[in-house]
Design a protein around this motif. Sequence first.
Motif, short mmCIF file in Angstrom:
data_model
loop_
_atom_site.label_atom_id
_atom_site.label_comp_id
_atom_site.label_asym_id
_atom_site.label_seq_id
_atom_site.Cartn_x
_atom_site.Cartn_y
_atom_site.Cartn_z
N ARG A 33 96.12 38.52 4.03
CA ARG A 33 96.79 39.76 3.45
C ARG A 33 97.77 39.26 2.38
NH1 ARG A 33 95.96 43.85 7.00
NH2 ARG A 33 95.04 43.39 8.91
N ASP A 34 98.68 38.15 2.57
CA ASP A 34 99.61 37.77 1.51
C ASP A 34 98.69 37.26 0.50
OD1 ASP A 34 101.45 38.16 3.47
OD2 ASP A 34 101.72 35.89 3.84
N ALA A 37 97.64 40.51 -1.43
CA ALA A 37 98.84 41.11 -2.06
C ALA A 37 99.12 40.44 -3.31
CB ALA A 37 99.95 41.05 -1.05
N GLY A 40 97.55 42.21 -6.03
CA GLY A 40 97.69 43.78 -6.34
C GLY A 40 96.72 44.44 -5.32
N TYR A 41 95.93 43.63 -4.47
CA TYR A 41 94.85 44.61 -3.39
C TYR A 41 95.68 45.18 -2.19
CZ TYR A 41 91.08 42.93 -6.14
OH TYR A 41 90.38 42.62 -7.26
N ARG A 42 95.25 46.35 -2.23
CA ARG A 42 95.99 47.20 -0.99
C ARG A 42 94.83 47.27 0.26
NH1 ARG A 42 98.12 52.44 -3.16
NH2 ARG A 42 96.05 52.51 -4.09
N ASN A 43 95.26 47.69 1.44
CA ASN A 43 94.01 47.72 2.40
C ASN A 43 93.64 49.30 2.43
OD1 ASN A 43 94.56 47.99 5.87
ND2 ASN A 43 92.92 46.72 5.00
N MET A 44 92.63 49.34 2.92
CA MET A 44 92.11 50.40 3.44
C MET A 44 91.09 50.41 4.66
SD MET A 44 89.18 51.37 0.45
CE MET A 44 88.66 52.93 1.30
N GLN A 107 90.96 50.96 -8.54
CA GLN A 107 91.57 50.53 -7.51
C GLN A 107 91.22 48.98 -7.12
OE1 GLN A 107 93.62 52.64 -5.44
NE2 GLN A 107 93.42 54.52 -6.81
N ARG A 108 91.98 48.60 -6.54
CA ARG A 108 91.84 47.40 -5.73
C ARG A 108 92.08 47.35 -4.39
NH1 ARG A 108 93.97 45.61 -11.05
NH2 ARG A 108 92.85 43.52 -12.07
N VAL A 109 91.15 47.41 -3.76
CA VAL A 109 91.19 47.57 -2.20
C VAL A 109 90.43 46.44 -1.34
CG1 VAL A 109 91.39 49.91 -2.48
CG2 VAL A 109 89.08 49.26 -2.37
N TYR A 110 90.96 46.28 -0.05
CA TYR A 110 90.18 45.34 0.67
C TYR A 110 90.24 46.09 2.08
CZ TYR A 110 94.59 43.74 2.99
OH TYR A 110 95.88 44.00 3.74
#
Length: 429
Positions: A33-34, A37, A40-44, A107-110
Amino acid sequence: MTQSFQKVRALTGMKDVLPDTSAQWEGLEATVRDWLAGYGYRNMRTPVLEHTRLFTRGIGEVTDIVEKEMYSFTDSLNDEQLTMRPEFTAGMVRACIEHNMLYERPQRVYALGPVFRHEKPQRGRYRQFHQIDVEALGFAGPDVDAELIVMLARLWKLLGLADIRLELNSLGQAHERAAHRAALIEYLEQHKSVLDEEALRRMYTNPLRVLDTKNPAMQAMADNAPRLFDFLGEASLAHFQGVCERLQDAGIAYRLNPRLVRGLDYYNLTVFEWVTDRLGAQGTVCGGGRYDGLIELLGGKPAPAVGFAIGMERLLDLCSQAGEAEAPPECQVYMIHQGEAAQRRAALLAEELRDAGLRVIVHAGSSGFKSQFRRADASGAKAAVILGDDELASDSASVKWLRQEDAGEQPQQESVGFDRLTTVLKNRV
């Protein structure tokens, strides 16, 4: 007479993660997660269950996943065909389309979580396993392809992992693959005598996958087959060159593998895998690439995308080889008490200690001091706080230091007033 109940065990290929091992998972997840972050990736989070047609459309009907590995069933309430997700990308793209996520910006997501495939369980491959899935949606250039690969190199460094190699290829665009496909089918028809049953079945439906064979008898044929790379046009070659130049800028070595195609139909242009020899037959730690046509294929407005997935079980296996992490202690402070009044006061003091950020267990029930001390020691706590009638009468607790590696001349046990207890424990635990 009641009938005895047959003991229930976990399903084949599905493993329990027990508390000591779970600590390693939590540590890896925190690192991941760190790390994400930092880019710039955010959780979904998407549902475990999706419509079956999402995967047959997105992954491809003639892939191993759709043909053999999906857990699918008919929902008896509304007669719908549903599937437990075998991978994340299709569901994340579905959510992106449904919620208009690309309307304002890329979007940057993970996502982190379980996926399900019905296959033969073996080391690094389970029927319920877990993935770290990272997607960059709406980005077209080779810079983002390269950034994802550079990100992964940083993760291996953060985890102290070596002996992971990068393999790279380009699948070009649809019209280039079509020209190569025709040439490949013609070549395979000339070598039917060496094709196994699986290759013969796939020769006309998914011929690229024939080249990904593990059959030793077919290796020479596959090595001499027409290479997709030779069919790439100027734009595809320029994109791939852009990726390679940026990897060279970052000092990341790679091997061009013209037989690397990945197992899903939605890929185009850049594809890559990070592989190792330290996991036996299941040597792929991470795989990904560009899938510019998938968003449109699933009903959205055309938009480029690129991403990757990491198998968490395989990553944890590698981390354990690099050095076994000790499970953290259950608590820092263990509250020992004798009598109801002491137990009730211990519960209140424990809340004060937790307010200060300490991890505390209050012994449950009533036991003798000897058994409580054994439990305190087994918990891994650094301090046992002891309350009895004498302590309550003096508004103080006896603190026994169970682990004093750097204690110097400090006493092994001391009396500490309730008003000072939090400060003393905070300073020494």
